[in-house]
Design a protein around this motif. Structure first.
Motif, PDB file in Angstrom:
ATOM      1  N   THR A   1       1.322  12.724   1.904  1.00 28.02           N
ATOM      2  CA  THR A   1       1.673  11.677   2.865  1.00 28.02           C
ATOM      3  C   THR A   1       2.715  10.739   2.261  1.00 28.02           C
ATOM      4  N   ALA A   2       2.520  10.420   0.982  1.00 23.29           N
ATOM      5  CA  ALA A   2       3.431   9.449   0.379  1.00 23.29           C
ATOM      6  C   ALA A   2       3.824   9.871  -1.028  1.00 23.29           C
ATOM      7  N   CYS A   3       5.003   9.422  -1.420  1.00 19.82           N
ATOM      8  CA  CYS A   3       5.467   9.638  -2.787  1.00 19.82           C
ATOM      9  C   CYS A   3       5.360   8.298  -3.525  1.00 19.82           C
ATOM     10  N   LEU A   4       4.844   8.342  -4.741  1.00 19.82           N
ATOM     11  CA  LEU A   4       4.805   7.143  -5.580  1.00 19.82           C
ATOM     12  C   LEU A   4       5.829   7.317  -6.685  1.00 19.82           C
ATOM     13  N   ILE A   5       6.626   6.288  -6.928  1.00 15.78           N
ATOM     14  CA  ILE A   5       7.711   6.407  -7.897  1.00 15.78           C
ATOM     15  C   ILE A   5       7.520   5.379  -9.003  1.00 15.78           C
TER      16      ILE A   5
ATOM     17  N   ASN B   1       6.533  -3.870 -15.208  1.00 20.00           N
ATOM     18  CA  ASN B   1       6.002  -4.912 -14.306  1.00 20.00           C
ATOM     19  C   ASN B   1       4.669  -4.560 -13.673  1.00 20.00           C
ATOM     20  N   GLN B   2       4.181  -3.363 -13.974  1.00 25.15           N
ATOM     21  CA  GLN B   2       2.954  -2.872 -13.316  1.00 25.15           C
ATOM     22  C   GLN B   2       3.111  -2.858 -11.794  1.00 25.15           C
ATOM     23  N   THR B   3       4.265  -2.411 -11.352  1.00 21.95           N
ATOM     24  CA  THR B   3       4.499  -2.201  -9.921  1.00 21.95           C
ATOM     25  C   THR B   3       4.711  -0.703  -9.696  1.00 21.95           C
ATOM     26  N   VAL B   4       4.960  -0.341  -8.448  1.00 20.78           N
ATOM     27  CA  VAL B   4       5.251   1.050  -8.102  1.00 20.78           C
ATOM     28  C   VAL B   4       6.026   1.053  -6.784  1.00 20.78           C
ATOM     29  N   GLN B   5       6.889   2.053  -6.613  1.00 26.66           N
ATOM     30  CA  GLN B   5       7.561   2.221  -5.324  1.00 26.66           C
ATOM     31  C   GLN B   5       6.740   3.199  -4.489  1.00 26.66           C
ATOM     32  N   LEU B   6       6.536   2.841  -3.239  1.00 23.37           N
ATOM     33  CA  LEU B   6       5.795   3.737  -2.356  1.00 23.37           C
ATOM     34  C   LEU B   6       6.709   4.179  -1.227  1.00 23.37           C
ATOM     35  N   LYS B   7       6.812   5.483  -1.050  1.00 21.51           N
ATOM     36  CA  LYS B   7       7.673   6.001   0.018  1.00 21.51           C
ATOM     37  C   LYS B   7       6.828   6.883   0.936  1.00 21.51           C
ATOM     38  N   ILE B   8       6.768   6.506   2.208  1.00 23.86           N
ATOM     39  CA  ILE B   8       6.069   7.339   3.187  1.00 23.86           C
ATOM     40  C   ILE B   8       6.997   8.494   3.533  1.00 23.86           C
TER      41      ILE B   8
ATOM     42  N   THR C   1      -5.050  -1.482  -1.268  1.00 21.12           N
ATOM     43  CA  THR C   1      -4.710  -1.263   0.144  1.00 21.12           C
ATOM     44  C   THR C   1      -4.230   0.150   0.451  1.00 21.12           C
ATOM     45  N   ALA C   2      -4.477   1.085  -0.475  1.00 20.47           N
ATOM     46  CA  ALA C   2      -3.928   2.440  -0.308  1.00 20.47           C
ATOM     47  C   ALA C   2      -4.326   3.066   1.030  1.00 20.47           C
ATOM     48  N   ALA C   3      -5.553   2.845   1.445  1.00 21.21           N
ATOM     49  CA  ALA C   3      -6.020   3.482   2.682  1.00 21.21           C
ATOM     50  C   ALA C   3      -5.166   3.044   3.867  1.00 21.21           C
ATOM     51  N   GLU C   4      -4.932   1.730   3.965  1.00 18.64           N
ATOM     52  CA  GLU C   4      -4.097   1.210   5.069  1.00 18.64           C
ATOM     53  C   GLU C   4      -2.663   1.711   4.952  1.00 18.64           C
ATOM     54  N   LEU C   5      -2.154   1.692   3.730  1.00 22.53           N
ATOM     55  CA  LEU C   5      -0.769   2.105   3.533  1.00 22.53           C
ATOM     56  C   LEU C   5      -0.552   3.550   3.996  1.00 22.53           C
ATOM     57  N   LEU C   6      -1.532   4.397   3.708  1.00 20.00           N
ATOM     58  CA  LEU C   6      -1.389   5.811   4.094  1.00 20.00           C
ATOM     59  C   LEU C   6      -1.473   5.966   5.599  1.00 20.00           C
ATOM     60  N   GLN C   7      -2.351   5.186   6.244  1.00 19.91           N
ATOM     61  CA  GLN C   7      -2.499   5.306   7.693  1.00 19.91           C
ATOM     62  C   GLN C   7      -1.230   4.880   8.423  1.00 19.91           C
ATOM     63  N   ARG C   8      -0.601   3.832   7.862  1.00 21.85           N
ATOM     64  CA  ARG C   8       0.619   3.356   8.506  1.00 21.85           C
ATOM     65  C   ARG C   8       1.707   4.448   8.475  1.00 21.85           C
ATOM     66  N   GLY C   9       1.592   5.329   7.432  1.00 21.35           N
ATOM     67  CA  GLY C   9       2.572   6.416   7.345  1.00 21.35           C
ATOM     68  C   GLY C   9       2.413   7.328   8.537  1.00 21.35           C
TER      69      GLY C   9
END
Ligand code: ATP
Ligand code: MG
Length: 423
Positions: free
Chosen positions: A379-383, A391-398, A415-423
């Motif tokens: 569903t999503a790519c994490l970069i 910075n302990q961040t990540v890029q999320l691409k649907i 919030t991963a569950a919500e983020l994936l649903q929005r995809g």
């Protein structure tokens, strides 16, 4: 370099691309069998040869010419199981499951082995799923197992299947009919195929299911087995038919259906597909009231069936050529020493939170990793680059929309569950 080694003739690998069909069948079967209170049993792949000789019968194709038997290092005769019933019944007796009282409803699945000529729908290692109901002679048990097989095949969406049934009666009916049949067939002896001529003395009932055209014509006009049943056996058969009708399960009577195994009594049935060519029987089963006693247990009526899974899966593939795939939540790409170290930790955290994550291990350019992300079905790519790691961040691409955002790894986990649903 050595020469390559190939799989043994008549065996097949089930590759990851195909295994989704198998898992779907297994999951559907588990659900349907669970609802009817069947419990799984797992018995050994090999057994003493004598179990099958006694349990299947010397005059059958299986025992006569299809068994994988060998001597082990202790000079014992061992056989790879050609079917599941004999082992299940051995276990039922050995573990005194009958002493638990009542009816035992068992199911099993796994590989079976028969030395046959490999061809479409016929392998040397193949798989079955099967059920055995031990301890009930009630015709409802016959109908219950048939209904479960029908439900399973229907739940999988299979069509163009038909159910054939017959009754071979009890041991005495069988003996009586055997003589009637031999009397009918003997004048035709010279016209029968060679196998059938041979069976005329050893196992005449099997002549009825010969595949030879002339033998079929002769068998078609043979006296009907169901006309020679005792009143009691006739009643059992009539009740089975009535209950099938009441359940809306259509069937046809087939007086030539006798099935291979010696121990069958009363109901015999097969479910046959119009979409499979020559090897068209998907499910075979019946009642085997004599077997438990034959194998040294108490007198116990029983009924069961086995479905050939390879044939079932061919039918599923005809219906839908896209393999059912487990869906993947995240494909995680990373590049740079710190990012790569961080990637493993983030992947594990996500997995522990219940998400599926495929970690790209290549260390190659981001562009190449992105291509694999696109193909992964995620569903999503994490970069993760070194900056994100710092910075302990990540890029999320649907992946479906291309929408991309930067967020903290803590926020991702929260919030991963919500983020994936929005995809
Ligand atoms: P057949 O007439 O096809 O030889 P059978 O009577 O030997 O069948 P069973 O012992 O009743 O078959 O097994 C039940 C089911 O298992 C069959 O209907 C079939 O779907 C499957 N099966 C049996 N033998 C094989 C095999 N060698 N390869 C693949 N599937 C098999
Ligand atoms: Mg066979």
């Amino acid at each position: 370099m050595g020469s390559t080694i190939q799989a043994i003739r008549g065996t097949r690998d089930i590759l990851p691309e195909e295994v989704g069909y198998w898992q779907k069948v297994e999951a559907t079967a588990r659900e349907i069998l669970g609802k009817a209170a069947y419990r799984e049993i797992r018995t050994p792949i090999f057994e003493q040869t004598s179990l099958f000789e006694r349990g299947i019968g010397e005059a059958t194709d299986i025992v006569g010419k299809e068994m994988y038997s060998f001597k082990d290092r202790g000079d014992r005769s061992i056989t790879l199981r050609p079917e599941g019933t004999a082992g299940a019944v051995r276990s039922y007796i050995e573990n005194k499951l009958h002493a638990l009282g009542g009816v035992q409803r068992l199911w099993y699945t796994g590989p079976m082995f028969r030395y046959e000529r490999p061809q479409a729908g016929r392998q040397r290692q193949f798989h079955q799923i099967g059920v055995e109901v031990l301890g009930s002679g009630d015709p409802r048990a016959d109908v219950e197992v048939i209904a479960i097989a029908t439900d399973l095949l229907q739940s999988l969406g299979l069509q163009n299947l038909h159910l054939d049934i017959n009754s071979v009666g009890d041991r005495e009916d069988k003996q009586r009919y055997r003589q009637v049949l031999v009397d009918y067939l003997t004048p035709y002896k010279e016209e029968l195929d060679p196998d059938s001529q041979d069976r005329l003395t050893r196992n005449p009932l099997r002549i009825l299911d010969s595949k030879d055209q002339r033998t079929i014509e002769i068998a078609e006009n043979a006296p009907r087995m169901w006309d020679y049943l005792s009143p009691e056996s006739g009643r059992h058969f009539a009740q089975v038919q009535q209950m099938l009708t009441e359940l809306g399960i259509s069937y046809q009577l087939n007086h030539r259906l006798v099935r291979g195994l010696d121990y069958y009594t009363h109901t015999a049935f097969e479910i046959i597909s119009d979409n499979l060519g020559a090897q068209a029987t998907v499910c075979g089963g019946g009642r085997y009231d004599g077997l438990v006693k034959e194998l040294g247990g108490p007198e116990t009526p029983a009924v069961g069936w086995a479905i050939g899974l390879e044939r079932l899966i061919v039918l599923l593939q005809q219906l839908d050529s896209t393999t059912p795939q487990a869906n993947l939540d995240f494909y995680l790409v990373s590049r740079g020493t710190d990012a790569e170290a961080n990637s493993l930790i983030l992947a594990q955290k996500l997995r522990h939170s219940g998400f599926s994550v495929e970690l790209d291990l290549s260390g190659s350019a981001f562009s190449k990793q992105f291509k694999r992300a696109d193909k992964s079905g995620a569903t999503a790519c994490l970069i993760l680059g070194d900056e994100e790691a710092a910075n302990q961040t990540v890029q999320l691409k649907i992946l479906a929309t291309g929408a991309q955002q930067s967020l903290s790894q803590t926020a991702l986990l929260a919030t991963a569950a919500e983020l994936l649903q929005r995809g």
